[in-house]
Design a protein around this motif. Structure first.
Motif, PDB file in Angstrom:
ATOM      1  N   VAL A 221     -13.178 -33.878  38.225  1.00  0.00           N
ATOM      2  CA  VAL A 221     -14.039 -34.941  38.981  1.00  0.00           C
ATOM      3  C   VAL A 221     -14.639 -35.916  38.075  1.00  0.00           C
ATOM      4  CG1 VAL A 221     -16.544 -34.951  39.762  1.00  0.00           C
ATOM      5  CG2 VAL A 221     -15.032 -33.052  40.603  1.00  0.00           C
ATOM      6  N   VAL A 222     -14.815 -37.102  38.666  1.00  0.00           N
ATOM      7  CA  VAL A 222     -15.319 -38.257  38.059  1.00  0.00           C
ATOM      8  C   VAL A 222     -16.520 -38.617  38.714  1.00  0.00           C
ATOM      9  CG1 VAL A 222     -15.162 -40.392  36.741  1.00  0.00           C
ATOM     10  CG2 VAL A 222     -13.272 -38.974  36.677  1.00  0.00           C
ATOM     11  N   ALA A 223     -18.055 -38.872  38.309  1.00  0.00           N
ATOM     12  CA  ALA A 223     -18.867 -39.114  38.950  1.00  0.00           C
ATOM     13  C   ALA A 223     -19.692 -40.057  38.191  1.00  0.00           C
ATOM     14  CB  ALA A 223     -19.724 -38.050  39.453  1.00  0.00           C
ATOM     15  N   ASN A 224     -20.518 -41.163  38.857  1.00  0.00           N
ATOM     16  CA  ASN A 224     -21.450 -41.882  38.021  1.00  0.00           C
ATOM     17  C   ASN A 224     -22.522 -41.185  37.567  1.00  0.00           C
ATOM     18  OD1 ASN A 224     -22.312 -41.305  40.905  1.00  0.00           O
ATOM     19  ND2 ASN A 224     -24.379 -41.919  40.109  1.00  0.00           N
ATOM     20  N   GLY A 225     -23.129 -41.981  36.039  1.00  0.00           N
ATOM     21  CA  GLY A 225     -23.851 -41.157  35.221  1.00  0.00           C
ATOM     22  C   GLY A 225     -25.143 -41.511  35.255  1.00  0.00           C
ATOM     23  N   THR A 226     -25.738 -42.229  34.088  1.00  0.00           N
ATOM     24  CA  THR A 226     -27.208 -42.666  34.051  1.00  0.00           C
ATOM     25  C   THR A 226     -27.340 -44.041  34.236  1.00  0.00           C
ATOM     26  OG1 THR A 226     -28.972 -42.292  32.739  1.00  0.00           O
ATOM     27  CG2 THR A 226     -27.043 -42.719  31.626  1.00  0.00           C
ATOM     28  N   PHE A 227     -28.530 -44.451  34.205  1.00  0.00           N
ATOM     29  CA  PHE A 227     -29.074 -45.986  34.624  1.00  0.00           C
ATOM     30  C   PHE A 227     -28.490 -46.701  33.362  1.00  0.00           C
ATOM     31  CE2 PHE A 227     -32.324 -43.554  36.507  1.00  0.00           C
ATOM     32  CZ  PHE A 227     -32.310 -43.888  37.918  1.00  0.00           C
ATOM     33  N   PHE A 228     -28.437 -47.880  33.646  1.00  0.00           N
ATOM     34  CA  PHE A 228     -27.964 -48.874  32.545  1.00  0.00           C
ATOM     35  C   PHE A 228     -28.510 -50.397  33.089  1.00  0.00           C
ATOM     36  CE2 PHE A 228     -24.398 -48.752  35.671  1.00  0.00           C
ATOM     37  CZ  PHE A 228     -24.188 -50.005  35.774  1.00  0.00           C
ATOM     38  N   GLY A 229     -28.898 -51.417  31.894  1.00  0.00           N
ATOM     39  CA  GLY A 229     -29.222 -52.546  32.265  1.00  0.00           C
ATOM     40  C   GLY A 229     -28.514 -53.360  33.054  1.00  0.00           C
TER      41      GLY A 229
ATOM     42  N   ASP B 191     -28.854 -56.700  32.635  1.00  0.00           N
ATOM     43  CA  ASP B 191     -28.535 -58.136  31.854  1.00  0.00           C
ATOM     44  C   ASP B 191     -27.145 -57.909  31.253  1.00  0.00           C
ATOM     45  OD1 ASP B 191     -28.779 -55.913  30.047  1.00  0.00           O
ATOM     46  OD2 ASP B 191     -30.230 -56.813  28.970  1.00  0.00           O
ATOM     47  N   GLU B 192     -26.777 -59.107  30.250  1.00  0.00           N
ATOM     48  CA  GLU B 192     -25.366 -59.142  29.853  1.00  0.00           C
ATOM     49  C   GLU B 192     -24.969 -57.832  28.909  1.00  0.00           C
ATOM     50  OE1 GLU B 192     -24.881 -62.827  27.823  1.00  0.00           O
ATOM     51  OE2 GLU B 192     -25.087 -64.063  29.730  1.00  0.00           O
ATOM     52  N   GLN B 193     -26.041 -57.353  28.115  1.00  0.00           N
ATOM     53  CA  GLN B 193     -25.686 -56.189  27.434  1.00  0.00           C
ATOM     54  C   GLN B 193     -25.485 -55.089  28.010  1.00  0.00           C
ATOM     55  OE1 GLN B 193     -25.235 -58.025  24.430  1.00  0.00           O
ATOM     56  NE2 GLN B 193     -26.073 -56.057  23.469  1.00  0.00           N
ATOM     57  N   LYS B 194     -26.119 -54.855  29.370  1.00  0.00           N
ATOM     58  CA  LYS B 194     -25.794 -53.680  29.940  1.00  0.00           C
ATOM     59  C   LYS B 194     -26.268 -52.371  29.574  1.00  0.00           C
ATOM     60  CE  LYS B 194     -22.812 -55.613  33.500  1.00  0.00           C
ATOM     61  NZ  LYS B 194     -23.311 -57.016  33.420  1.00  0.00           N
ATOM     62  N   SER B 195     -27.217 -52.363  28.561  1.00  0.00           N
ATOM     63  CA  SER B 195     -27.696 -51.219  27.936  1.00  0.00           C
ATOM     64  C   SER B 195     -27.934 -49.880  28.661  1.00  0.00           C
ATOM     65  CB  SER B 195     -29.026 -51.525  26.866  1.00  0.00           C
ATOM     66  OG  SER B 195     -28.865 -52.689  26.124  1.00  0.00           O
ATOM     67  N   VAL B 196     -27.388 -48.735  27.944  1.00  0.00           N
ATOM     68  CA  VAL B 196     -27.443 -47.772  28.640  1.00  0.00           C
ATOM     69  C   VAL B 196     -29.031 -47.082  28.256  1.00  0.00           C
ATOM     70  CG1 VAL B 196     -26.721 -45.232  28.613  1.00  0.00           C
ATOM     71  CG2 VAL B 196     -25.130 -47.039  28.850  1.00  0.00           C
ATOM     72  N   LEU B 197     -29.482 -46.426  29.492  1.00  0.00           N
ATOM     73  CA  LEU B 197     -30.910 -45.821  29.221  1.00  0.00           C
ATOM     74  C   LEU B 197     -30.755 -44.441  28.707  1.00  0.00           C
ATOM     75  CD1 LEU B 197     -32.768 -47.635  32.263  1.00  0.00           C
ATOM     76  CD2 LEU B 197     -32.200 -48.609  29.793  1.00  0.00           C
ATOM     77  N   GLY B 198     -31.584 -43.968  27.748  1.00  0.00           N
ATOM     78  CA  GLY B 198     -31.704 -42.772  27.218  1.00  0.00           C
ATOM     79  C   GLY B 198     -30.702 -42.253  26.302  1.00  0.00           C
ATOM     80  N   ASN B 199     -31.152 -41.454  25.429  1.00  0.00           N
ATOM     81  CA  ASN B 199     -30.133 -40.721  24.464  1.00  0.00           C
ATOM     82  C   ASN B 199     -29.030 -40.083  25.152  1.00  0.00           C
ATOM     83  OD1 ASN B 199     -31.665 -41.904  22.296  1.00  0.00           O
ATOM     84  ND2 ASN B 199     -32.648 -39.910  21.835  1.00  0.00           N
ATOM     85  N   MET B 200     -27.871 -40.048  24.565  1.00  0.00           N
ATOM     86  CA  MET B 200     -26.823 -39.425  24.980  1.00  0.00           C
ATOM     87  C   MET B 200     -25.759 -38.942  24.034  1.00  0.00           C
ATOM     88  SD  MET B 200     -23.947 -41.803  27.276  1.00  0.00           S
ATOM     89  CE  MET B 200     -24.997 -42.468  28.483  1.00  0.00           C
TER      90      MET B 200
ATOM     91  N   LEU C  17     -29.905 -38.763  39.110  1.00  0.00           N
ATOM     92  CA  LEU C  17     -28.914 -39.666  38.494  1.00  0.00           C
ATOM     93  C   LEU C  17     -29.226 -41.010  38.997  1.00  0.00           C
ATOM     94  CD1 LEU C  17     -26.148 -37.136  37.952  1.00  0.00           C
ATOM     95  CD2 LEU C  17     -27.720 -37.562  36.533  1.00  0.00           C
ATOM     96  N   ASP C  18     -28.403 -41.815  38.394  1.00  0.00           N
ATOM     97  CA  ASP C  18     -28.220 -43.352  38.890  1.00  0.00           C
ATOM     98  C   ASP C  18     -27.846 -43.236  40.342  1.00  0.00           C
ATOM     99  OD1 ASP C  18     -28.395 -45.958  38.961  1.00  0.00           O
ATOM    100  OD2 ASP C  18     -26.556 -46.437  37.576  1.00  0.00           O
ATOM    101  N   GLY C  19     -28.317 -44.184  41.083  1.00  0.00           N
ATOM    102  CA  GLY C  19     -27.998 -44.419  42.429  1.00  0.00           C
ATOM    103  C   GLY C  19     -27.644 -45.686  42.795  1.00  0.00           C
ATOM    104  N   GLY C  20     -28.003 -46.230  44.238  1.00  0.00           N
ATOM    105  CA  GLY C  20     -27.815 -47.169  44.783  1.00  0.00           C
ATOM    106  C   GLY C  20     -26.184 -47.693  44.592  1.00  0.00           C
ATOM    107  N   ALA C  21     -25.995 -49.103  44.352  1.00  0.00           N
ATOM    108  CA  ALA C  21     -24.475 -49.131  44.158  1.00  0.00           C
ATOM    109  C   ALA C  21     -23.844 -48.800  43.056  1.00  0.00           C
ATOM    110  CB  ALA C  21     -24.644 -50.708  44.045  1.00  0.00           C
TER     111      ALA C  21
ATOM    112  N   ASN D 278     -20.939 -45.917  32.396  1.00  0.00           N
ATOM    113  CA  ASN D 278     -20.739 -44.560  32.121  1.00  0.00           C
ATOM    114  C   ASN D 278     -20.512 -43.841  33.139  1.00  0.00           C
ATOM    115  OD1 ASN D 278     -23.413 -42.938  32.455  1.00  0.00           O
ATOM    116  ND2 ASN D 278     -23.861 -45.194  32.336  1.00  0.00           N
ATOM    117  N   VAL D 279     -19.700 -42.632  33.052  1.00  0.00           N
ATOM    118  CA  VAL D 279     -19.392 -41.647  33.975  1.00  0.00           C
ATOM    119  C   VAL D 279     -19.411 -40.150  33.773  1.00  0.00           C
ATOM    120  CG1 VAL D 279     -17.998 -43.297  35.463  1.00  0.00           C
ATOM    121  CG2 VAL D 279     -17.078 -42.041  33.589  1.00  0.00           C
TER     122      VAL D 279
END
Length: 399
Positions: A199-207, A209-218, A338-342, A362-363
């Motif tokens: 299984v592969v699924a979407n993970g957590t939020f990210f920005g 902007d151009e950096q697309k920074s992942v939110l939260g420690n991982m 978890l992350d949602g929307g698109a 991230n996934v």
């Protein structure tokens, strides 16, 4: 001027003076009240609950109290071919589970029943889940409908010695995107092809902007993919030594100890706590209307037995409250959004069931005996059980 007229002229001034002094007194009382952190948290929790109930009520009116229909033949982009998904929330035409020399179809449209024993009556103490020498079931995926919501339910049995969960990063990066270093994002189908997992699924939020920074420690495979000592956001799902599962909401329960996690993902908001619906997104630090409103959802949680994970990928848009009630109904003792929307995407045994509507950073990646984990991942688990613990790389994490 008569005494009567003088008296009538003084009354408005006395009223204004009284109101002014009353306002000052109330302002001081409010200031003193909110000066206490616990009072601020209580107020934010109450405001969040009122907001969620309002959104749920408006959503119910909008949908005329009936669940919206499933998407009609959405197109799955995978490689160079386009494959339509079924119009009903069933798995695509009896997908085959490869097991040795036999082919076994997955069950179609299994029925979900509410657990007979309420999860609130079960113990919540951390338990060591030993991996059984006897093989359990591989990762199970089925389609369900609970409380008017249709979704895919992925059941991850942590007692199975061949089941592993980890995090995959875009462009096979070693570390998650930050404000200082980034490897960008990547099409979901590329990540599915690379990781070759059950299984592969979407993970957590990210920005955005151009950096697309992942939110939260991982943390993944006993290694920090992202770390900030200032992290104080959302809810964290962690797997500790002995397969112990925990879920911690930082601003309510204190920061989790990420150094004790073999796997750790921070997202949120929290949906279920101790078997009960628990929503306080504002106090967790969530302000984005896309998170607080009605939208596409993915959630993860575990039962009171803490021996498995439930990954739920919804077909329909719904509120956080509706999402929380579904997670509670399927037996979750703890659960988070978890992350949602698109970002919502799901692949099972290499076949994309729900394509993500945008590139991802991230996934979540789940392996089982049918789709075995890489040797390095298995070795990291063994080292962790023997005492190895993740330490932030100072050359990468500057704060």
């Amino acid at each position: 001027m008569s005494k009567r007229k003088q008296s009538e002229g003084c009354r408005p001034m006395l009223r204004r003076t009284f109101l002014f002094l009353t306002g000052i007194a109330l302002a001081r009382v409010v200031a003193d009240y909110f000066a206490i952190a616990q009072n601020r948290d209580s107020f934010l929790t109450l405001a969040g609950q009122v907001w969620q109930k309002s959104l749920a009520f408006l959503s119910k009116i909008h949908s005329n109290q009936t669940p919206p229909p499933l998407p009609n033949n959405p197109i799955v982009k995978s490689g160079k071919t386009n494959q339509p998904l079924p119009s009903n929330p069933t798995l695509p035409n009896n997908p085959i589970v490869k097991s040795g020399k036999t082919n076994q179809p997955l069950p179609s449209n299994p029925i979900v029943k509410a657990p007979e024993n309420s999860p609130t009556a079960q113990p919540s103490q951390p338990q060591i889940i030993k991996r059984s020498a006897k093989q359990a079931k591989p990762v199970q995926l089925s389609s369900k409908n609970v409380a008017g919501a249709s979704f895919y339910l992925t059941t991850i049995d942590l007692a199975d010695p061949e089941t592993y969960i980890t995090i995959g990063l875009a462009n096979n990066a070693d570390f998650a995107n930050t404000s200082k270093v980034t490897r960008g994002d990547e099409p979901f189908e590329n990540m599915v092809a690379r990781y070759r997992a059950a299984v592969v699924a979407n993970g957590t939020f990210f920005g955005k902007d151009e950096q697309k920074s992942v939110l939260g420690n991982m943390v993944a495979a006993g290694k920090f993919l992202k770390y900030s000592r200032w992290e104080n956001y959302g809810t964290t799902l962690g797997i500790k030594a002995g397969n112990q599962l925990e879920m911690v909401t930082a601003r309510i329960e204190g920061k989790p100890d990420w150094s004790q996690h073999w796997f750790s993902l921070t997202c949120g908001p929290r949906l279920v706590k101790g078997g009960k619906v628990w929503l306080s997104p504002l106090s967790e630090g969530f302000k984005d209307s896309h998170v607080l409103g009605v939208g596409s959802r993915t959630a993860i949680g575990f039962p009171a037995s803490r021996d498995k994970l439930f990954l739920v990928t919804f077909f329909d848009s719904l509120s956080l409250e509706a999402e929380a009630k579904v997670m509670q109904a399927i037996g979750c003792f703890e659960a988070m959004n978890l992350d949602g929307g698109a970002s919502v995407g799901l692949a099972h045994q290499g076949q994309i069931l729900l394509p993500a509507g945008r590139n991802l950073t991230n996934v979540l990646v789940v392996y089982d005996r049918e789709y075995p984990a890489p040797t390095q991942l298995k070795q990291s688990w063994e080292r962790f059980q023997k005492g190895s613990r993740p330490t932030p790389d100072k050359s990468v994490f500057f704060d």
